[in-house]
Design a protein around this motif. Structure first.
Motif, mmCIF file in Angstrom:
data_model
loop_
_atom_site.group_PDB
_atom_site.id
_atom_site.type_symbol
_atom_site.label_atom_id
_atom_site.label_comp_id
_atom_site.label_asym_id
_atom_site.label_seq_id
_atom_site.Cartn_x
_atom_site.Cartn_y
_atom_site.Cartn_z
ATOM 1 N N ARG A 161 0.831 -1.212 0.000
ATOM 2 C CA ARG A 161 0.000 0.000 0.000
ATOM 3 C C ARG A 161 0.864 1.260 0.000
ATOM 4 O O ARG A 161 0.569 2.227 -0.711
ATOM 5 C CB ARG A 161 -0.925 -0.026 1.219
ATOM 6 N N HIS A 162 1.900 1.260 0.819
ATOM 7 C CA HIS A 162 2.793 2.423 0.887
ATOM 8 C C HIS A 162 3.452 2.677 -0.471
ATOM 9 O O HIS A 162 3.537 3.830 -0.930
ATOM 10 C CB HIS A 162 3.862 2.190 1.954
ATOM 11 N N SER A 163 3.918 1.606 -1.128
ATOM 12 C CA SER A 163 4.620 1.758 -2.404
ATOM 13 C C SER A 163 3.708 2.317 -3.485
ATOM 14 O O SER A 163 4.107 3.211 -4.248
ATOM 15 C CB SER A 163 5.195 0.401 -2.843
ATOM 16 N N PHE A 164 2.474 1.812 -3.565
ATOM 17 C CA PHE A 164 1.554 2.309 -4.587
ATOM 18 C C PHE A 164 1.101 3.744 -4.287
ATOM 19 O O PHE A 164 0.952 4.563 -5.199
ATOM 20 C CB PHE A 164 0.348 1.383 -4.709
ATOM 21 N N LYS A 165 0.922 4.042 -3.008
ATOM 22 C CA LYS A 165 0.529 5.406 -2.641
ATOM 23 C C LYS A 165 1.631 6.404 -2.982
ATOM 24 O O LYS A 165 1.370 7.486 -3.538
ATOM 25 C CB LYS A 165 0.208 5.469 -1.145
ATOM 26 N N GLU A 166 2.873 6.025 -2.672
ATOM 27 C CA GLU A 166 4.001 6.911 -2.960
ATOM 28 C C GLU A 166 4.195 7.076 -4.461
ATOM 29 O O GLU A 166 4.470 8.183 -4.955
ATOM 30 C CB GLU A 166 5.273 6.334 -2.319
ATOM 31 N N ALA A 167 4.032 5.972 -5.209
ATOM 32 C CA ALA A 167 4.205 6.040 -6.663
ATOM 33 C C ALA A 167 3.152 6.943 -7.302
ATOM 34 O O ALA A 167 3.443 7.676 -8.256
ATOM 35 C CB ALA A 167 4.133 4.641 -7.264
ATOM 36 N N ALA A 168 1.930 6.906 -6.775
ATOM 37 C CA ALA A 168 0.845 7.707 -7.339
ATOM 38 C C ALA A 168 1.113 9.204 -7.226
ATOM 39 O O ALA A 168 0.620 10.005 -8.022
ATOM 40 C CB ALA A 168 -0.473 7.357 -6.657
ATOM 41 N N GLU A 169 1.927 9.596 -6.236
ATOM 42 C CA GLU A 169 2.235 11.008 -6.052
ATOM 43 C C GLU A 169 3.176 11.540 -7.132
ATOM 44 O O GLU A 169 3.209 12.738 -7.396
ATOM 45 C CB GLU A 169 2.851 11.223 -4.665
ATOM 46 N N PHE A 170 3.946 10.634 -7.751
ATOM 47 C CA PHE A 170 4.959 11.086 -8.706
ATOM 48 C C PHE A 170 4.714 10.571 -10.123
ATOM 49 O O PHE A 170 5.261 11.133 -11.070
ATOM 50 C CB PHE A 170 6.350 10.612 -8.239
ATOM 51 N N ASP A 171 3.938 9.503 -10.256
ATOM 52 C CA ASP A 171 3.750 8.885 -11.566
ATOM 53 C C ASP A 171 2.517 9.466 -12.258
ATOM 54 O O ASP A 171 1.382 9.256 -11.821
ATOM 55 C CB ASP A 171 3.616 7.359 -11.405
ATOM 56 N N ARG A 172 2.752 10.176 -13.350
ATOM 57 C CA ARG A 172 1.654 10.834 -14.074
ATOM 58 C C ARG A 172 0.684 9.808 -14.654
ATOM 59 O O ARG A 172 -0.527 10.051 -14.724
ATOM 60 C CB ARG A 172 2.254 11.688 -15.203
ATOM 61 N N ILE A 173 1.180 8.664 -15.065
ATOM 62 C CA ILE A 173 0.329 7.640 -15.665
ATOM 63 C C ILE A 173 -0.645 7.079 -14.634
ATOM 64 O O ILE A 173 -1.840 6.894 -14.916
ATOM 65 C CB ILE A 173 1.181 6.509 -16.275
ATOM 66 N N ILE A 174 -0.156 6.823 -13.425
ATOM 67 C CA ILE A 174 -1.029 6.289 -12.368
ATOM 68 C C ILE A 174 -2.108 7.305 -12.019
ATOM 69 O O ILE A 174 -3.284 6.961 -11.852
ATOM 70 C CB ILE A 174 -0.206 5.896 -11.119
ATOM 71 N N ARG A 175 -1.722 8.584 -11.922
ATOM 72 C CA ARG A 175 -2.712 9.610 -11.591
ATOM 73 C C ARG A 175 -3.765 9.727 -12.694
ATOM 74 O O ARG A 175 -4.948 9.937 -12.430
ATOM 75 C CB ARG A 175 -2.020 10.959 -11.370
ATOM 76 N N SER A 176 -3.322 9.573 -13.934
ATOM 77 C CA SER A 176 -4.257 9.685 -15.056
ATOM 78 C C SER A 176 -5.194 8.491 -15.161
ATOM 79 O O SER A 176 -6.258 8.586 -15.785
ATOM 80 C CB SER A 176 -3.475 9.826 -16.369
ATOM 81 N N HIS A 177 -4.792 7.381 -14.563
ATOM 82 C CA HIS A 177 -5.609 6.158 -14.653
ATOM 83 C C HIS A 177 -6.961 6.361 -13.975
ATOM 84 O O HIS A 177 -7.970 5.810 -14.394
ATOM 85 C CB HIS A 177 -4.861 4.984 -14.014
ATOM 86 N N GLY A 178 -6.956 7.171 -12.917
ATOM 87 C CA GLY A 178 -8.202 7.459 -12.210
ATOM 88 C C GLY A 178 -8.624 6.312 -11.315
ATOM 89 O O GLY A 178 -8.190 5.175 -11.458
#
Length: 531
Positions: A272-289
Motif C-alpha cells: 500500500r505504501h509503495s503504490f501510494k508513494e508512486a501515485a504522487e509522482f507517476d503521471r500515468i497512475i494519476r491519469s488512470h483514475g
C-alpha cells in the motif's frame, strides 16, 4: 611526495585524533598510515560495511517501513534493555529463510540504537562484495565505529594499530581481544552506567570464511561465559546454516526464527505504501483514475509473494518501474498483469526477469561475469575486463534493473540487490533455462584467460599505467586460475607457456609456475615452464 601528502603522513601517527568526529565514514588516519603497504590492508576498516553505508551501491538495500516488523523489533528492544544477567542475555540470533526481512530488521535496530548513542558498531556481510564477504576486517571496522561511540576507547585502539605486525595475520579471536574486548574493559566504568550497548552483525551466513565464523561465535560464547555481567549485546542475523547453527543454537543464545512470524500484514503495508508513494509522482497512475490497484488485485499480489519480502519488493520494482532509467513502453497497469503471471518463488522471478535480456548477444558474458566477480566492478571496469564497449554492457543491464542496481554513471559499482540472485545464477540446475550445462564453467575459463592476459600486460608495462581493473586483476587472477582445477588446466598448458615466455620476471611469472600446485611445472606433467 607533495606537500599535502607529507602533511598527511606526518599526522598519521594519531589515527583517532579528535575521535568525537570520527566514524567509519570519515576514516582518514588509519587509511593514510597504511596507504603505502598493501600487506596491511587487513588492518583498514571497510568504509561501506556499516549501517551508514549507501545502501543502493552497497547492498543489502533494505529497511523496515514504519509500522512493520513491530513484534520482532519490540522483542529485540526488550532484550537489549534487559539488565538482568541470564545465560541467554548477551547474544540474539535472528534467523530465517532468504528474503524474510532479516537485513531490514538489522538496519532498523542499528539506526535506532545509534540514535540513542548505544551502538558500538555494525557490520553487514554481503557475498561477492570483496572484503565484505570475508571476516578479516570485521574487527577493525567495528573498532573504528567504537572509537566514535565511546571516544575513550580511541587511544587504546590507536595504540594497538600503531603496532600493525602485532595483528598482521591474527585470528579473529586475537583481533577481537585486542581491538574490542580489551579497550571496552579498560574504560568499563566510563560507559557501563548508560545501559547495555549493542553490536549488530548481519548476513553472517554470507561470510565465506566458515571456519573463522565458527571461531568467532565460539569466542563470543566463551567471553560472555567468563564475563556474565558485561553490559554488551550482540545481534547476529543469518540464514540457518549448519556451521552457524551448531555453534550458537544453545541455551546461552536467544533465538528468533522469522519463519514463525506471519508477514502478510507487513507485506500489505509495504504494498500500500509503495503504490501510494508512486501515485504522487507517476503521471500515468494519476491519469488512470480511481483507486488502483483494487483491494482484490492487492490481495492477489500478496498471495503471489508467498510471504517473501525480497520477492514482493522485486515485483514492486518491476511493476512501478522503480530504479529504471528507460521506458519499456508498458504502463504500471500492464506490468501488474505480467507480475501476477510470473512463476511464484525467486527462481521463477529471476528466470523471467533475466529472459528479458537473454536475446542480447553479450548477455551471457556480462551476466555470468558479474556473478563470478570476487567484488563488484563499475560499468567502465567491466567494459575493460570484458573487452567490449561500455554501451554494450549497459545494453544488457538496462532491462534487468528490477534485480540489479545499474548506476546512472559508468564509474559506480554495478551490484545485485540480493545475494540470492548470485546463488541462482551459479547453480547450473536452477538456472538451466538460461544457461545450458557447462556454460558456467566455460565462462570461468574465459574469465581466467582474460584476467591472466591483463595481468601479464600489467607486468610488461612495469606498472606504469595502473588502472582499477588491472588492480583488481593483479589481486584476483590466480584465484580464477585455481578455479579451473588440475585436470582442466592440462588443456591450457600452451597458453601458459606462451605467457611465461612473454612475462618479465615478476610475481606474475612466478605465479605461473605454481598453479595449481607447488611444482614449477606445467599442470599435467608436460615439462617445466620456461625459465
Amino acid at each position: 611526495m607533495d606537500t599535502d601528502e607529507k602533511k598527511r603522513g606526518e599526522g598519521s601517527q594519531h589515527f583517532f585524533e579528535g575521535a568525537h568526529h570520527f566514524g567509519v565514514r570519515q576514516i582518514t588516519y588509519i587509511g593514510n598510515y597504511f596507504a603505502d603497504s598493501q600487506s596491511n590492508m587487513d588492518l583498514l576498516p571497510i568504509l561501506d560495511a556499516s549501517h551508514t553505508r549507501n545502501r543502493r551501491t552497497s547492498p543489502p538495500d533494505s529497511n523496515c517501513l514504519p509500522g512493520t516488523q513491530q513484534k520482532v523489533l519490540e522483542d529485540i528492544r526488550a532484550w537489549v534493555e534487559d539488565d538482568n544477567v541470564t545465560e541467554a542475555n548477551h547474544i540474539f540470533w535472528l534467523c530465517g529463510p532468504v528474503g524474510c526481512g532479516k537485513s531490514a530488521i538489522s538496519q532498523a535496530v542499528s539506526e535506532e540504537f545509534d540514535a540513542k548513542g548505544r551502538l558500538v558498531g555494525s557490520f553487514f556481510f554481503f557475498r561477492g562484495s570483496g572484503d565484505r564477504s570475508r571476516i578479516s576486517r570485521m574487527a577493525v571496522t567495528l573498532a573504528a565505529q567504537m572509537a566514535e561511540a565511546l571516544p575513550k576507547t580511541a587511544p587504546l585502539v590507536e595504540a594497538t594499530l600503531a603496532k600493525p605486525f602485532g595483528l598482521q595475520g591474527a585470528s579473529i579471536t586475537a583481533q577481537f581481544q585486542q581491538l574490542i574486548w580489551s579497550p571496552l574493559r579498560a574504560v568499563f566504568f566510563c560507559w557501563w552506567r548508560k545501559g547495555p550497548f549493542l553490536v549488530v552483525i548481519d548476513g553472517l551466513d554470507e561470510c565465506e570464511d566458515h571456519e573463522s565464523v565458527e571461531e568467532f561465535t565460539a569466542q563470543l560464547l566463551d567471553f560472555f561465559k567468563q564475563n556474565p555481567r558485561f553490559p554488551l549485546r550482540f545481534l547476529l542475523a543469518s540464514r540457518v546454516e549448519e556451521h552457524i547453527r551448531k555453534r550458537i543454537s544453545r541455551v546461552e543464545v536467544r533465538l528468533e526464527n522469522l519463519k514463525d512470524h506471519l508477514p502478510e500484514g507487513d507485506i500489505l503495508k509495504v504494498v500500500r505504501h509503495s503504490f501510494k508513494e508512486a501515485a504522487e509522482f507517476d503521471r500515468i497512475i494519476r491519469s488512470h483514475g480511481g483507486s488502483w490497484p483494487s483491494e482484490e488485485d492487492v490481495g492477489l499480489l500478496i498471495k503471489h509473494a508467498n510471504g517473501s519480502f525480497i520477492f514482493i519488493r522485486t515485483l514492486l520494482n518491476f511493476i512501478l518501474g522503480l530504479r529504471v532509467q528507460y521506458h519499456d513502453g508498458l504502463t504500471p497497469m500492464d506490468r501488474f498483469k505480467l507480475a501476477l503471471g510470473m512463476h511464484p518463488g525467486l527462481d521463477g522471478l529471476y528466470t523471467e526477469t533475466l529472459q528479458r535480456a537473454q536475446h542480447i548477444p553479450e548477455f551471457q558474458d556480462v551476466i555470468l561475469t558479474i556473478s563470478l566477480l570476487v567484488q563488484p566492478l563499475s560499468i567502465s571496469l567491466l567494459s575493460q575486463l570484458l573487452g567490449m564497449p561500455r554501451a554494450r554492457v549497459v545494453n544488457v543491464l538496462i532491462p534487468l534493473q528490477s534485480i540489479i542496481y545499474v548506476p546512472g554513471d559508468d564509474d559506480t559499482d554495478v551490484t545485485l540487490f540480493h545475494t540470492s540472485l548470485r546463488d541462482f545464477m551459479i547453480d547450473e540446475q536452477r538456472s538451466i533455462q538460461l544457461f545450458p550445462l557447462g556454460t558456467l564453467q566455460n565462462q570461468k575459463d574465459r574469465l581466467a584467460y582474460r584476467c591472466l592476459q591483463h595481468a601479464v600486460k600489467l607486468a610488461i608495462d612495469d606498472f606504469r599505467h595502473i588502472t582499477e581493473p588491472l588492480t583488481y586483476i593483479e589481486h584476483q587472477w590466480s584465484y580464477y586460475w585455481r578455479q579451473l582445477g588440475q585436470q582442466r588446466m592440462k588443456g591450457h598448458c600452451q597458453f601458459l607457456f606462451g605467457l611465461a615466455v612473454s612475462a618479465p620476471k615478476t610475481h606474475i611469472r612466478n605465479g605461473l609456475g605454481v598453479l595449481p600446485g607447488k611444482s614449477p611445472r606445467c599442470p599435467g606433467g608436460d615439462g617445466p615452464l620456461p625459465a
